[in-house]
Design a protein around this motif. Sequence first.
Motif, PDB file in Angstrom:
ATOM      1  N   ALA A   1     -41.015  -6.290 -29.379  1.00  0.00           N
ATOM      2  CA  ALA A   1     -41.728  -7.490 -28.922  1.00  0.00           C
ATOM      3  C   ALA A   1     -41.805  -7.526 -27.395  1.00  0.00           C
ATOM      4  O   ALA A   1     -42.835  -7.916 -26.830  1.00  0.00           O
ATOM      5  N   ARG A   2     -40.737  -7.107 -26.708  1.00  0.00           N
ATOM      6  CA  ARG A   2     -40.750  -7.052 -25.236  1.00  0.00           C
ATOM      7  C   ARG A   2     -41.757  -6.022 -24.743  1.00  0.00           C
ATOM      8  O   ARG A   2     -42.486  -6.260 -23.780  1.00  0.00           O
ATOM      9  N   ILE A   3     -41.804  -4.861 -25.400  1.00  0.00           N
ATOM     10  CA  ILE A   3     -42.767  -3.819 -25.029  1.00  0.00           C
ATOM     11  C   ILE A   3     -44.188  -4.345 -25.193  1.00  0.00           C
ATOM     12  O   ILE A   3     -45.034  -4.167 -24.312  1.00  0.00           O
ATOM     13  N   VAL A   4     -44.456  -4.980 -26.308  1.00  0.00           N
ATOM     14  CA  VAL A   4     -45.793  -5.524 -26.582  1.00  0.00           C
ATOM     15  C   VAL A   4     -46.159  -6.577 -25.543  1.00  0.00           C
ATOM     16  O   VAL A   4     -47.253  -6.560 -24.973  1.00  0.00           O
TER      17      VAL A   4
ATOM     18  N   ARG B   1     -55.833   1.143 -20.775  1.00  0.00           N
ATOM     19  CA  ARG B   1     -56.046   1.390 -22.202  1.00  0.00           C
ATOM     20  C   ARG B   1     -54.739   1.772 -22.899  1.00  0.00           C
ATOM     21  O   ARG B   1     -54.530   1.412 -24.060  1.00  0.00           O
ATOM     22  N   LEU B   2     -53.876   2.490 -22.207  1.00  0.00           N
ATOM     23  CA  LEU B   2     -52.569   2.820 -22.776  1.00  0.00           C
ATOM     24  C   LEU B   2     -51.770   1.547 -23.015  1.00  0.00           C
ATOM     25  O   LEU B   2     -51.189   1.357 -24.089  1.00  0.00           O
ATOM     26  N   PHE B   3     -51.755   0.651 -22.018  1.00  0.00           N
ATOM     27  CA  PHE B   3     -51.036  -0.617 -22.181  1.00  0.00           C
ATOM     28  C   PHE B   3     -51.652  -1.475 -23.284  1.00  0.00           C
ATOM     29  O   PHE B   3     -50.930  -2.146 -24.020  1.00  0.00           O
ATOM     30  N   LEU B   4     -52.980  -1.471 -23.397  1.00  0.00           N
ATOM     31  CA  LEU B   4     -53.619  -2.228 -24.478  1.00  0.00           C
ATOM     32  C   LEU B   4     -53.180  -1.700 -25.847  1.00  0.00           C
ATOM     33  O   LEU B   4     -52.931  -2.476 -26.770  1.00  0.00           O
ATOM     34  N   ALA B   5     -53.105  -0.375 -25.966  1.00  0.00           N
ATOM     35  CA  ALA B   5     -52.647   0.210 -27.237  1.00  0.00           C
ATOM     36  C   ALA B   5     -51.196  -0.191 -27.509  1.00  0.00           C
ATOM     37  O   ALA B   5     -50.849  -0.557 -28.637  1.00  0.00           O
ATOM     38  N   PHE B   6     -50.348  -0.142 -26.484  1.00  0.00           N
ATOM     39  CA  PHE B   6     -48.954  -0.570 -26.650  1.00  0.00           C
ATOM     40  C   PHE B   6     -48.899  -2.033 -27.065  1.00  0.00           C
ATOM     41  O   PHE B   6     -48.083  -2.419 -27.897  1.00  0.00           O
TER      42      PHE B   6
ATOM     43  N   GLN C   1     -50.882  -3.592 -28.842  1.00  0.00           N
ATOM     44  CA  GLN C   1     -51.268  -3.706 -30.251  1.00  0.00           C
ATOM     45  C   GLN C   1     -50.245  -3.027 -31.160  1.00  0.00           C
ATOM     46  O   GLN C   1     -50.453  -2.932 -32.363  1.00  0.00           O
ATOM     47  N   GLY C   2     -49.158  -2.531 -30.579  1.00  0.00           N
ATOM     48  CA  GLY C   2     -48.117  -1.892 -31.368  1.00  0.00           C
ATOM     49  C   GLY C   2     -48.324  -0.403 -31.581  1.00  0.00           C
ATOM     50  O   GLY C   2     -47.523   0.237 -32.256  1.00  0.00           O
TER      51      GLY C   2
ATOM     52  N   ALA D   1     -52.533   9.310 -29.804  1.00  0.00           N
ATOM     53  CA  ALA D   1     -53.460   8.821 -28.777  1.00  0.00           C
ATOM     54  C   ALA D   1     -52.715   8.366 -27.517  1.00  0.00           C
ATOM     55  O   ALA D   1     -53.217   8.522 -26.403  1.00  0.00           O
ATOM     56  N   SER D   2     -51.506   7.819 -27.675  1.00  0.00           N
ATOM     57  CA  SER D   2     -50.716   7.401 -26.514  1.00  0.00           C
ATOM     58  C   SER D   2     -50.307   8.614 -25.686  1.00  0.00           C
ATOM     59  O   SER D   2     -50.351   8.574 -24.454  1.00  0.00           O
ATOM     60  N   GLY D   3     -49.920   9.673 -26.352  1.00  0.00           N
ATOM     61  CA  GLY D   3     -49.574  10.903 -25.641  1.00  0.00           C
ATOM     62  C   GLY D   3     -50.770  11.484 -24.902  1.00  0.00           C
ATOM     63  O   GLY D   3     -50.658  11.939 -23.767  1.00  0.00           O
TER      64      GLY D   3
END
Length: 187
Positions: A14-17, A93-98, A100-101, A107-109
């Motif tokens: 939850a903190r990461i999100v 975009r990486l943060f947006l993906a994070f 969203q969980g 794709a993150s890599g």
Amino acid sequence: MPVPPSDASAARLARIVRLSRIMAGVLLVMIAGLPVLLVLVAVFGSGGVDGLLLEALNAPATGSLDASSRAALLLLAAVPLGLTLCGLEILRRLFLAFAQGDILVPASGLRLKRIGIVVACLAPVTILTRAAASVAATWSNPPGMRELAVGFGSSDLLAIIAGMLLVILGWALEEAARVADENRQFV
């Protein structure tokens, strides 16, 4: 049967999100605001456009710039700025993906690798644009007064190393995501 995450694990996720959502917003503001800020500084700053260009490109400030030198410096300054904005957009975009969980996914890599490539490329691009800017800034000077300045500093080396670290971490994240996916399919 999947194992439910522990309360501590869910709290960390939850903190990461939450932080990722905030960072995506901050980056959006930066991406939109940076060009506007540069224009405002150029127009209202004490050095004007010429001063901003010479300072940003670390070019020699010998005499005044003519129209062709100013145009060349503007084009040269656009290259690292464009690369920086591109890197910030990939990071957003990486943060947006994070947010969203989507954290441990290939794709993150891939995005992390792309950010690393941008960071690693910024150093040689900056070195080349600074060298070209020194020529452009002094082009209207009389013969013998023109300059070509090439420099490589520790910050350039650090950018290349940091970029390559991000590329390798991106590869590792892609591989970890693949292994995690394979393990989920076995269960």
